[in-house]
Design a protein around this motif. Structure first.
Motif, mmCIF file in Angstrom:
data_model
loop_
_atom_site.group_PDB
_atom_site.id
_atom_site.type_symbol
_atom_site.label_atom_id
_atom_site.label_comp_id
_atom_site.label_asym_id
_atom_site.label_seq_id
_atom_site.Cartn_x
_atom_site.Cartn_y
_atom_site.Cartn_z
ATOM 1 N N GLU A 258 -4.902 30.603 -79.328
ATOM 2 C CA GLU A 258 -3.846 31.608 -79.499
ATOM 3 C C GLU A 258 -4.406 33.016 -79.325
ATOM 4 O OE1 GLU A 258 -0.334 32.937 -82.643
ATOM 5 O OE2 GLU A 258 -1.843 31.464 -83.263
ATOM 6 N N ASN B 230 -9.993 31.627 -87.052
ATOM 7 C CA ASN B 230 -9.291 30.489 -86.472
ATOM 8 C C ASN B 230 -9.426 29.292 -87.422
ATOM 9 O OD1 ASN B 230 -9.052 27.905 -84.852
ATOM 10 N ND2 ASN B 230 -8.481 29.380 -83.286
ATOM 11 N N GLY C 85 3.605 21.873 -83.132
ATOM 12 C CA GLY C 85 3.294 22.240 -84.508
ATOM 13 C C GLY C 85 3.519 21.078 -85.444
ATOM 14 N N GLU C 86 3.782 21.381 -86.691
ATOM 15 C CA GLU C 86 3.883 20.371 -87.753
ATOM 16 C C GLU C 86 4.886 19.274 -87.410
ATOM 17 O OE1 GLU C 86 4.863 20.148 -92.565
ATOM 18 O OE2 GLU C 86 4.865 22.073 -91.496
ATOM 19 N N TYR D 21 2.558 29.065 -70.887
ATOM 20 C CA TYR D 21 3.209 29.869 -71.923
ATOM 21 C C TYR D 21 4.506 30.478 -71.402
ATOM 22 C CZ TYR D 21 4.414 33.210 -75.453
ATOM 23 O OH TYR D 21 5.108 33.875 -76.420
ATOM 24 N N ASP E 241 0.331 25.408 -82.564
ATOM 25 C CA ASP E 241 0.196 26.014 -83.899
ATOM 26 C C ASP E 241 -1.142 25.526 -84.457
ATOM 27 O OD1 ASP E 241 0.232 26.600 -86.624
ATOM 28 O OD2 ASP E 241 2.373 26.170 -86.848
ATOM 29 N N GLU E 242 -2.161 26.367 -84.372
ATOM 30 C CA GLU E 242 -3.519 25.941 -84.724
ATOM 31 C C GLU E 242 -3.660 25.637 -86.207
ATOM 32 O OE1 GLU E 242 -5.603 28.445 -81.079
ATOM 33 O OE2 GLU E 242 -5.508 29.294 -83.099
ATOM 34 N N ASP F 61 6.310 28.816 -77.034
ATOM 35 C CA ASP F 61 5.476 29.455 -78.050
ATOM 36 C C ASP F 61 5.434 28.589 -79.318
ATOM 37 O OD1 ASP F 61 4.478 32.593 -78.694
ATOM 38 O OD2 ASP F 61 4.939 31.343 -80.433
ATOM 39 N N GLN F 62 4.214 28.157 -79.713
ATOM 40 C CA GLN F 62 4.021 27.346 -80.922
ATOM 41 C C GLN F 62 4.857 26.056 -80.892
ATOM 42 O OE1 GLN F 62 1.958 29.085 -83.998
ATOM 43 N NE2 GLN F 62 1.234 29.313 -81.897
ATOM 44 N N SER G 236 -1.324 29.569 -76.916
ATOM 45 C CA SER G 236 -0.282 29.898 -77.885
ATOM 46 C C SER G 236 0.812 28.853 -77.982
ATOM 47 C CB SER G 236 0.340 31.261 -77.536
ATOM 48 O OG SER G 236 -0.586 32.304 -77.784
ATOM 49 N N ALA H 271 -1.327 24.355 -88.156
ATOM 50 C CA ALA H 271 -0.732 23.033 -88.360
ATOM 51 C C ALA H 271 -1.625 21.938 -87.784
ATOM 52 C CB ALA H 271 0.654 22.979 -87.701
#
Length: 337
Positions: A278, A286, A233-234, A224, A256-257, A229-230, A253, A259
Protein backbone atom coordinates in the motif's frame (compact mmCIF):
# COMPACT_ATOMS: atom_id res chain seq x y z
CA UNK A 1 7.44 10.78 -39.62
CA UNK A 2 5.10 7.82 -39.41
CA UNK A 3 1.88 8.23 -37.45
CA UNK A 4 1.13 5.63 -34.78
CA UNK A 5 -1.81 5.26 -32.42
CA UNK A 6 -0.90 3.66 -29.08
CA UNK A 7 -3.80 2.33 -26.97
CA UNK A 8 -3.36 1.23 -23.38
CA UNK A 9 -5.14 0.74 -20.08
CA UNK A 10 -2.03 1.60 -18.08
CA UNK A 11 -1.36 4.78 -16.11
CA UNK A 12 0.56 7.96 -16.93
CA UNK A 13 3.91 6.72 -15.62
CA UNK A 14 3.89 3.66 -17.89
CA UNK A 15 2.70 5.77 -20.82
CA UNK A 16 5.62 8.17 -20.42
CA UNK A 17 8.11 5.30 -20.33
CA UNK A 18 6.65 3.94 -23.57
CA UNK A 19 6.81 7.33 -25.26
CA UNK A 20 10.40 7.96 -24.17
CA UNK A 21 11.45 4.63 -25.69
CA UNK A 22 9.78 5.29 -29.06
CA UNK A 23 12.00 5.86 -32.13
CA UNK A 24 12.19 9.40 -33.48
CA UNK A 25 10.56 8.27 -36.72
CA UNK A 26 7.21 7.77 -34.96
CA UNK A 27 4.63 10.43 -34.21
CA UNK A 28 2.61 8.73 -31.47
CA UNK A 29 -0.85 9.54 -30.21
CA UNK A 30 -1.25 7.91 -26.79
CA UNK A 31 -4.84 6.98 -25.87
CA UNK A 32 -5.83 5.45 -22.55
CA UNK A 33 -9.08 3.53 -22.82
CA UNK A 34 -10.39 5.72 -25.64
CA UNK A 35 -14.07 5.72 -26.53
CA UNK A 36 -14.87 4.37 -29.96
CA UNK A 37 -15.47 7.76 -31.59
CA UNK A 38 -12.09 9.08 -30.41
CA UNK A 39 -10.27 5.95 -31.50
CA UNK A 40 -11.83 5.81 -34.97
CA UNK A 41 -10.96 9.47 -35.53
CA UNK A 42 -7.35 8.89 -34.48
CA UNK A 43 -7.05 5.91 -36.81
CA UNK A 44 -8.11 7.87 -39.89
CA UNK A 45 -4.53 8.58 -40.97
CA UNK A 46 -2.61 6.15 -38.74
CA UNK A 47 -0.01 3.85 -40.28
CA UNK A 48 0.63 1.79 -37.17
CA UNK A 49 -1.66 0.71 -34.33
CA UNK A 50 0.06 -0.35 -31.12
CA UNK A 51 -2.27 -2.12 -28.70
CA UNK A 52 -0.80 -2.69 -25.25
CA UNK A 53 -1.94 -6.00 -23.74
CA UNK A 54 -5.69 -5.68 -24.34
CA UNK A 55 -8.36 -4.01 -26.43
CA UNK A 56 -10.61 -5.39 -29.17
CA UNK A 57 -9.58 -4.51 -32.72
CA UNK A 58 -12.45 -5.28 -35.08
CA UNK A 59 -13.22 -4.93 -38.78
CA UNK A 60 -14.79 -1.49 -38.42
CA UNK A 61 -11.64 -0.12 -36.79
CA UNK A 62 -9.46 -1.58 -39.51
CA UNK A 63 -11.73 -0.17 -42.23
CA UNK A 64 -11.55 3.24 -40.55
CA UNK A 65 -7.75 3.24 -41.01
CA UNK A 66 -7.07 3.22 -44.77
CA UNK A 67 -3.37 4.01 -44.23
CA UNK A 68 -2.86 1.28 -41.63
CA UNK A 69 0.06 -1.04 -42.32
CA UNK A 70 0.54 -2.94 -39.07
CA UNK A 71 -1.27 -3.85 -35.86
CA UNK A 72 1.21 -4.55 -33.07
CA UNK A 73 -0.06 -6.23 -29.90
CA UNK A 74 2.27 -5.81 -26.95
CA UNK A 75 1.57 -9.09 -25.21
CA UNK A 76 0.65 -12.66 -26.04
CA UNK A 77 -3.17 -12.60 -26.06
CA UNK A 78 -4.45 -11.84 -29.55
CA UNK A 79 -7.92 -13.39 -29.51
CA UNK A 80 -9.59 -9.96 -29.59
CA UNK A 81 -7.96 -8.94 -32.88
CA UNK A 82 -9.91 -9.65 -36.07
CA UNK A 83 -7.00 -11.13 -37.99
CA UNK A 84 -9.22 -12.11 -40.94
CA UNK A 85 -10.33 -8.51 -41.41
CA UNK A 86 -6.69 -7.45 -41.17
CA UNK A 87 -5.71 -9.94 -43.88
CA UNK A 88 -8.47 -8.69 -46.17
CA UNK A 89 -7.23 -5.13 -45.71
CA UNK A 90 -3.59 -6.11 -46.25
CA UNK A 91 -2.67 -5.16 -42.69
CA UNK A 92 0.10 -7.09 -40.93
CA UNK A 93 -0.59 -8.33 -37.39
CA UNK A 94 2.25 -9.08 -34.96
CA UNK A 95 2.50 -9.74 -31.27
CA UNK A 96 5.45 -8.88 -29.06
CA UNK A 97 6.29 -10.72 -25.81
CA UNK A 98 6.67 -8.47 -22.77
CA UNK A 99 9.73 -9.47 -20.74
CA UNK A 100 8.63 -7.74 -17.56
CA UNK A 101 5.33 -9.64 -17.68
CA UNK A 102 7.14 -12.97 -18.05
CA UNK A 103 9.43 -12.18 -15.11
CA UNK A 104 6.44 -11.35 -12.91
CA UNK A 105 4.87 -14.69 -13.85
CA UNK A 106 8.10 -16.43 -12.87
CA UNK A 107 8.14 -14.51 -9.57
CA UNK A 108 4.62 -15.70 -8.79
CA UNK A 109 5.77 -19.30 -9.18
CA UNK A 110 8.64 -18.52 -6.80
CA UNK A 111 6.20 -17.01 -4.29
CA UNK A 112 3.91 -20.04 -4.34
CA UNK A 113 6.76 -22.51 -4.06
CA UNK A 114 8.35 -20.55 -1.21
CA UNK A 115 5.09 -20.59 0.76
CA UNK A 116 4.37 -24.24 0.00
CA UNK A 117 7.83 -25.23 1.29
CA UNK A 118 7.73 -22.70 4.17
CA UNK A 119 11.04 -21.57 2.78
CA UNK A 120 11.92 -18.82 5.24
CA UNK A 121 11.24 -21.07 8.24
CA UNK A 122 13.07 -24.09 6.84
CA UNK A 123 16.04 -22.03 5.66
CA UNK A 124 16.38 -20.53 9.15
CA UNK A 125 16.59 -24.04 10.62
CA UNK A 126 19.37 -25.03 8.22
CA UNK A 127 21.30 -21.79 8.81
CA UNK A 128 21.08 -22.20 12.59
CA UNK A 129 22.87 -25.60 12.42
CA UNK A 130 21.57 -26.29 15.91
CA UNK A 131 22.62 -29.31 17.91
CA UNK A 132 19.09 -29.72 19.27
CA UNK A 133 18.24 -32.06 16.39
CA UNK A 134 20.71 -34.72 17.42
CA UNK A 135 24.16 -35.93 16.44
CA UNK A 136 25.34 -35.22 12.91
CA UNK A 137 26.57 -38.18 10.88
CA UNK A 138 28.30 -38.24 7.52
CA UNK A 139 25.73 -39.19 4.90
CA UNK A 140 25.88 -42.13 2.54
CA UNK A 141 23.33 -44.31 0.76
CA UNK A 142 21.62 -45.35 3.98
CA UNK A 143 22.71 -42.65 6.39
CA UNK A 144 20.85 -39.36 6.27
CA UNK A 145 18.49 -37.38 8.48
CA UNK A 146 15.44 -36.67 6.37
CA UNK A 147 13.43 -33.74 7.76
CA UNK A 148 15.59 -33.70 10.87
CA UNK A 149 13.61 -30.84 12.41
CA UNK A 150 10.26 -32.60 12.02
CA UNK A 151 8.56 -29.95 9.90
CA UNK A 152 4.94 -30.62 8.98
CA UNK A 153 2.81 -29.42 6.04
CA UNK A 154 5.85 -28.77 3.87
CA UNK A 155 4.36 -29.65 0.53
CA UNK A 156 4.38 -28.25 -3.00
CA UNK A 157 2.02 -27.23 -5.80
CA UNK A 158 1.21 -30.69 -7.19
CA UNK A 159 -2.57 -31.25 -7.38
CA UNK A 160 -3.32 -27.89 -5.76
CA UNK A 161 -5.90 -25.38 -6.96
CA UNK A 162 -4.51 -22.03 -8.06
CA UNK A 163 -6.96 -19.17 -8.52
CA UNK A 164 -6.03 -16.04 -10.44
CA UNK A 165 -8.00 -12.84 -9.92
CA UNK A 166 -7.31 -10.00 -12.32
CA UNK A 167 -6.43 -12.26 -15.24
CA UNK A 168 -4.53 -10.54 -18.04
CA UNK A 169 -1.15 -10.92 -19.68
CA UNK A 170 0.60 -11.85 -16.42
CA UNK A 171 -2.07 -14.41 -15.65
CA UNK A 172 -1.71 -15.90 -19.12
CA UNK A 173 2.06 -16.22 -18.78
CA UNK A 174 1.64 -17.76 -15.33
CA UNK A 175 -0.87 -20.29 -16.69
CA UNK A 176 1.58 -21.24 -19.45
CA UNK A 177 4.32 -21.85 -16.90
CA UNK A 178 2.04 -24.03 -14.76
CA UNK A 179 1.09 -26.36 -17.61
CA UNK A 180 2.49 -29.79 -16.85
CA UNK A 181 2.51 -29.20 -13.09
CA UNK A 182 -0.75 -31.12 -12.56
CA UNK A 183 -2.49 -28.16 -10.93
CA UNK A 184 -6.05 -26.91 -11.40
CA UNK A 185 -5.92 -23.28 -12.56
CA UNK A 186 -9.06 -21.18 -12.04
CA UNK A 187 -9.47 -17.57 -13.07
CA UNK A 188 -11.88 -14.68 -12.78
CA UNK A 189 -12.02 -11.44 -14.73
CA UNK A 190 -14.67 -8.97 -15.82
CA UNK A 191 -14.77 -10.26 -19.40
CA UNK A 192 -14.51 -14.02 -19.76
CA UNK A 193 -12.00 -15.29 -22.31
CA UNK A 194 -13.13 -17.32 -25.35
CA UNK A 195 -13.27 -21.06 -24.77
CA UNK A 196 -10.46 -21.56 -27.30
CA UNK A 197 -8.12 -19.42 -25.17
CA UNK A 198 -9.19 -21.20 -21.98
CA UNK A 199 -8.39 -24.54 -23.63
CA UNK A 200 -5.02 -23.29 -24.89
CA UNK A 201 -4.02 -22.06 -21.42
CA UNK A 202 -5.66 -24.98 -19.55
CA UNK A 203 -7.65 -22.64 -17.30
CA UNK A 204 -11.23 -22.67 -16.02
CA UNK A 205 -13.48 -19.66 -15.51
CA UNK A 206 -15.35 -19.36 -12.20
CA UNK A 207 -17.16 -16.61 -10.32
CA UNK A 208 -15.43 -14.71 -7.52
CA UNK A 209 -17.10 -16.69 -4.76
CA UNK A 210 -15.94 -20.02 -6.19
CA UNK A 211 -12.46 -18.64 -6.75
CA UNK A 212 -12.11 -17.56 -3.14
CA UNK A 213 -13.57 -20.76 -1.67
CA UNK A 214 -11.71 -23.30 -3.80
CA UNK A 215 -8.21 -21.81 -4.24
CA UNK A 216 -5.29 -23.22 -2.28
CA UNK A 217 -3.27 -20.30 -3.67
CA UNK A 218 -4.99 -17.05 -4.55
CA UNK A 219 -2.96 -15.06 -7.07
CA UNK A 220 -3.82 -11.36 -6.87
CA UNK A 221 -3.11 -9.46 -10.10
CA UNK A 222 -5.73 -6.72 -9.94
CA UNK A 223 -4.73 -3.20 -11.00
CA UNK A 224 -5.58 -0.20 -8.89
CA UNK A 225 -8.86 1.58 -9.52
CA UNK A 226 -11.11 3.27 -6.95
CA UNK A 227 -13.37 0.21 -7.05
CA UNK A 228 -10.48 -2.18 -6.25
CA UNK A 229 -9.08 -0.11 -3.35
CA UNK A 230 -8.71 -2.48 -0.34
CA UNK A 231 -10.91 -5.00 -2.17
CA UNK A 232 -9.17 -7.98 -0.59
CA UNK A 233 -9.81 -7.61 3.10
CA UNK A 234 -11.42 -9.31 6.08
CA UNK A 235 -14.59 -10.29 4.21
CA UNK A 236 -12.71 -11.99 1.37
CA UNK A 237 -10.23 -13.71 3.68
CA UNK A 238 -13.10 -15.15 5.73
CA UNK A 239 -14.54 -16.74 2.58
CA UNK A 240 -11.25 -18.39 1.62
CA UNK A 241 -10.29 -22.02 2.22
CA UNK A 242 -8.69 -22.72 5.60
CA UNK A 243 -4.88 -22.32 5.42
CA UNK A 244 -4.97 -21.09 1.83
CA UNK A 245 -2.19 -18.73 0.79
CA UNK A 246 -2.19 -15.39 -1.02
CA UNK A 247 0.49 -14.29 -3.47
CA UNK A 248 0.37 -10.83 -4.97
CA UNK A 249 2.06 -8.91 -7.74
CA UNK A 250 -0.96 -6.72 -8.43
CA UNK A 251 -1.44 -3.21 -7.10
CA UNK A 252 -0.43 -2.94 -3.45
CA UNK A 253 -3.44 -0.91 -2.36
CA UNK A 254 -5.88 -3.64 -3.42
CA UNK A 255 -5.00 -5.62 -0.27
CA UNK A 256 -5.93 -4.59 3.28
CA UNK A 257 -2.56 -5.46 4.82
CA UNK A 258 -3.78 -5.23 8.41
CA UNK A 259 -6.57 -7.70 7.70
CA UNK A 260 -4.13 -9.97 5.87
CA UNK A 261 -1.72 -9.91 8.80
CA UNK A 262 -4.54 -10.83 11.18
CA UNK A 263 -5.67 -13.70 8.92
CA UNK A 264 -2.15 -15.16 8.79
CA UNK A 265 -1.46 -14.65 12.49
CA UNK A 266 -4.74 -16.34 13.44
CA UNK A 267 -4.00 -19.33 11.22
CA UNK A 268 -6.98 -18.69 8.95
CA UNK A 269 -4.55 -18.28 6.06
CA UNK A 270 -1.44 -20.39 5.68
CA UNK A 271 0.81 -17.67 4.35
CA UNK A 272 1.26 -14.62 2.16
CA UNK A 273 3.85 -13.45 -0.35
CA UNK A 274 3.73 -9.84 -1.53
CA UNK A 275 5.90 -7.90 -3.96
CA UNK A 276 3.80 -4.71 -3.83
CA UNK A 277 2.49 -2.71 -0.90
CA UNK A 278 0.00 0.00 0.00
CA UNK A 279 2.88 2.35 0.81
CA UNK A 280 6.12 2.11 -1.17
CA UNK A 281 8.90 1.93 -0.24
CA UNK A 282 7.44 -0.23 2.52
CA UNK A 283 6.92 1.64 5.79
CA UNK A 284 8.32 0.42 9.13
CA UNK A 285 4.77 0.19 10.52
CA UNK A 286 3.56 -2.25 7.86
CA UNK A 287 1.61 -4.87 9.87
CA UNK A 288 3.15 -7.75 7.93
CA UNK A 289 6.73 -6.91 8.91
CA UNK A 290 6.65 -8.08 12.56
CA UNK A 291 5.03 -11.35 11.55
CA UNK A 292 7.64 -11.97 8.88
CA UNK A 293 10.38 -11.28 11.44
CA UNK A 294 8.74 -13.65 13.93
CA UNK A 295 8.87 -16.50 11.43
CA UNK A 296 5.35 -16.64 10.08
CA UNK A 297 4.99 -17.98 6.54
CA UNK A 298 5.34 -14.55 4.94
CA UNK A 299 7.61 -13.57 2.07
CA UNK A 300 8.03 -9.86 1.27
CA UNK A 301 10.05 -8.55 -1.68
CA UNK A 302 10.69 -4.89 -2.60
CA UNK A 303 8.63 -4.58 -5.82
CA UNK A 304 11.21 -6.30 -7.99
CA UNK A 305 9.18 -9.05 -9.66
CA UNK A 306 9.37 -7.39 -13.08
CA UNK A 307 13.17 -7.12 -12.88
CA UNK A 308 15.61 -4.26 -12.55
CA UNK A 309 14.66 -0.77 -13.67
CA UNK A 310 17.37 -0.62 -16.33
CA UNK A 311 16.22 -3.89 -17.88
CA UNK A 312 12.62 -2.67 -18.05
CA UNK A 313 13.68 0.54 -19.80
CA UNK A 314 15.75 -1.39 -22.35
CA UNK A 315 12.85 -3.70 -23.07
CA UNK A 316 10.54 -0.83 -23.88
CA UNK A 317 12.93 0.05 -26.68
CA UNK A 318 12.39 -3.45 -28.08
CA UNK A 319 8.62 -2.94 -28.16
CA UNK A 320 9.05 -1.03 -31.41
CA UNK A 321 11.32 -3.58 -33.11
CA UNK A 322 8.76 -4.80 -35.64
CA UNK A 323 7.69 -1.31 -36.61
CA UNK A 324 11.30 -0.28 -37.20
CA UNK A 325 11.91 -3.52 -39.10
CA UNK A 326 8.86 -2.86 -41.26
CA UNK A 327 9.97 0.67 -42.06
CA UNK A 328 13.46 -0.59 -42.94
CA UNK A 329 12.23 -3.59 -44.93
CA UNK A 330 13.61 -6.18 -42.50
CA UNK A 331 12.11 -9.48 -41.36
CA UNK A 332 9.27 -9.34 -38.83
CA UNK A 333 9.14 -11.34 -35.61
CA UNK A 334 6.11 -12.98 -33.96
CA UNK A 335 3.89 -12.35 -36.98
CA UNK A 336 0.43 -13.93 -36.73
CA UNK A 337 -1.26 -12.51 -39.86
Amino acid sequence: MYKAVFTTERGHRHQQTALQAAPDTLDIIMLRRPDRTTLLAALADAEYLISERVGAIDAEMIQAAPELQMILRLGSLTHDIDTEAAKRAGVIVCRWPVGSVIRVAEHLVLQMLALSKKLRETEAIALAASGEWGESKRTDEDTFAYNWSGRTEVEGLWQKTIGIIGFGEIGAELARRLQGWDVDVLYHKRRRLPESVEAELAIRYVDEETLFRQSDYLVMLLPYFPETDQLLGETVFARMKEEACIVSCGSGSVIDEAALAQAVESGKLGGAALDTFEWEPIRPDNPLLPLAKQGYNILLTPHIAAGGAAAAARERLKDYTNIVNHIEGKALLYRIA
